[in-house]
Design an enzyme around this catalytic site. Structure first.
Site, PDB file in Angstrom:
ATOM      1  CD1 TRP A 101      16.349  38.913  19.415  1.00  0.00           C
ATOM      2  CD2 TRP A 101      15.371  38.887  21.253  1.00  0.00           C
ATOM      3  NE1 TRP A 101      16.703  40.229  19.548  1.00  0.00           N
ATOM      4  CE2 TRP A 101      15.504  40.517  20.561  1.00  0.00           C
ATOM      5  CE3 TRP A 101      14.862  39.117  22.527  1.00  0.00           C
ATOM      6  CZ2 TRP A 101      15.041  42.067  20.784  1.00  0.00           C
ATOM      7  CZ3 TRP A 101      13.901  40.767  22.460  1.00  0.00           C
ATOM      8  CH2 TRP A 101      14.228  41.714  21.977  1.00  0.00           C
ATOM      9  CG  ASP A 168      12.249  33.350  18.273  1.00  0.00           C
ATOM     10  OD1 ASP A 168      11.325  34.484  17.668  1.00  0.00           O
ATOM     11  OD2 ASP A 168      12.401  33.585  18.989  1.00  0.00           O
ATOM     12  CE  LYS A 192      11.391  41.002  15.063  1.00  0.00           C
ATOM     13  NZ  LYS A 192      11.975  42.299  15.160  1.00  0.00           N
TER      14      LYS A 192
END
Ligand code: PMP
Length: 356
Positions: A101, A168, A192
């Site tokens: 990511w 992030d 999540k």
């Protein structure tokens, strides 16, 4: 049979949140209308988004210097939106590369300015968080990925940086106490710890914006959304509603302190078993182990295949590791109860007794 969902995301949500969301889809707050058919500009939805924003502000200790936004496009859109809004072509942003990511964020930022990767754990397939690096004075911002969903590593410290930190936090937001004021910008896909997929939370310090000289399309300009309180266009109404309910649940369960106590207890239970069990081993450096995504490997390929079946038979689903790591990954976000982790530990013990 009771199923425990260890998926990395979209992920498990609190049962009470699912119940309430299901009811709201049928009849929202006794209005006789479904939540899915109400106007995003109605008083009923205004109350929802205002509560969600207030909860984020309270949990992350934010003041009025910060804006809270609920945007579409997933965390992946933030990979480019951050750079587009913060970095001029001749300026340098610094990035820590701690996995897939982070690498994707780096790739997108390069479209808009100079990018320097000042820390990386690529040499060991991202199994640790690099330490001992410094952010140069010329950095426009520093970008980090607080929890690396695929590898199961997590920052348990924050880097020193004179430049704003852009983080992030898709896979560990609201899992532990956090002073949001330490950051210039935080973004997190909801799917999540917050809600269903479809909304991305962005927290941004307003004074870091408005300094780039490129033309920004309205939808990709944070200031547009700040000016319209996330209602410039039709926002993801249902994901924002479920996020509001999850934030309420977090606040009702001890807030971020409560989440951390619960998350530590679950992670300890599982990592202790991984370390003690003769059939398995942890997949990352111990000091950087994630409290959210617990990665582990079976010591033989036969055990890997057999344990996958045993876990599934016991109702522990979605524990297959990401293809770039292999083995297993148990994602134990806020909503995973201790009983779910205990169920997985029980299968591991039972498996060792039969095979180890
Ligand atoms: N960052 C992290 C840390 C992630 O785990 C993910 C998704 N798993 C993303 C970004 C991408 O999020 P999205 O699918 O919402 O674009």
């Amino acid at each position: 049979m009771k199923k425990y969902n260890f998926s990395p995301g979209p992920a498990i949500l609190p049962a009470s949140v699912l119940e309430e969301a299901a009811q709201a889809v049928r009849d929202f707050n006794g209005t006789g209308l479904s939540l899915l058919e109400i106007s995003h500009r109605s008083a009923a939805f205004t109350a929802v988004i205002e509560e969600a924003e207030a909860s984020v502000r309270a949990l992350l200790q934010l003041n009025d210097d910060y804006a809270v936004l609920f945007l579409g496009g997933g965390a992946s859109s933030q990979f480019f939106m951050t750079a587009m809004n913060l970095l001029n072509e001749d300026e340098t942003a610094c990035y820590a590369d701690t996995g897939t990511w982070a690498s994707k964020a780096i790739k997108e930022a390069k479209l808009f300015g100079k990018v320097e990767v000042i820390a990386s754990s690529k040499d060991k397939n991202y199994t640790y968080i690099p330490r001992g690096w410094e952010v140069p004075a010329y950095a426009k911002y520093l970008h980090i990925t607080s929890n690396n969903t695929i590898y199961g590593t997590q920052y348990h410290w924050w880097p020193e940086s004179a430049a704003p930190i852009v983080a992030d936090m898709s896979s560990d937001i609201f899992s532990r106490p956090l002073d949001g004021k330490k950051f210039g910008l935080i973004y997190a896909g909801a799917q999540k710890n917050l809600g269903p997929s479809g909304v991305t939370l962005v927290v941004v310090k307003k004074d870091i914006l408005g300094k780039v000289n490129r033309v920004l399309p309205s939808m990709l300009n944070y200031d547009t959304h700040i000016g319209e309180h996330s209602l410039y266009n039709t926002p993801p109404v249902f994901p924002i509603y479920v996020s509001m309910l999850t934030l309420r649940w977090i606040k009702g369960n001890g807030g971020l302190e409560g989440m951390e106590v619960l998350n530590r207890r679950k992670a300890e239970l599982l990592y202790d078993e991984i370390d003690a069990n003769p059939c398995f081993e942890g997949a990352t450096a111990k000091e950087d182990r994630s409290l959210m995504n617990v990665t582990f490997l079976a010591k033989t390929p036969e055990w890997e295949a057999a344990f996958a079946t045993a876990a599934k038979d016991a109702g522990c689903v979605e524990i297959k590791g990401h293809r770039s790591v292999g083995g297993f990954r148990a994602s134990i976000y806020n909503a995973m109860p201790v009983s779910g982790v205990q169920a997985l530990v029980d299968v591991m013990r039972d498996f060792a007794q039969k095979n180890g």
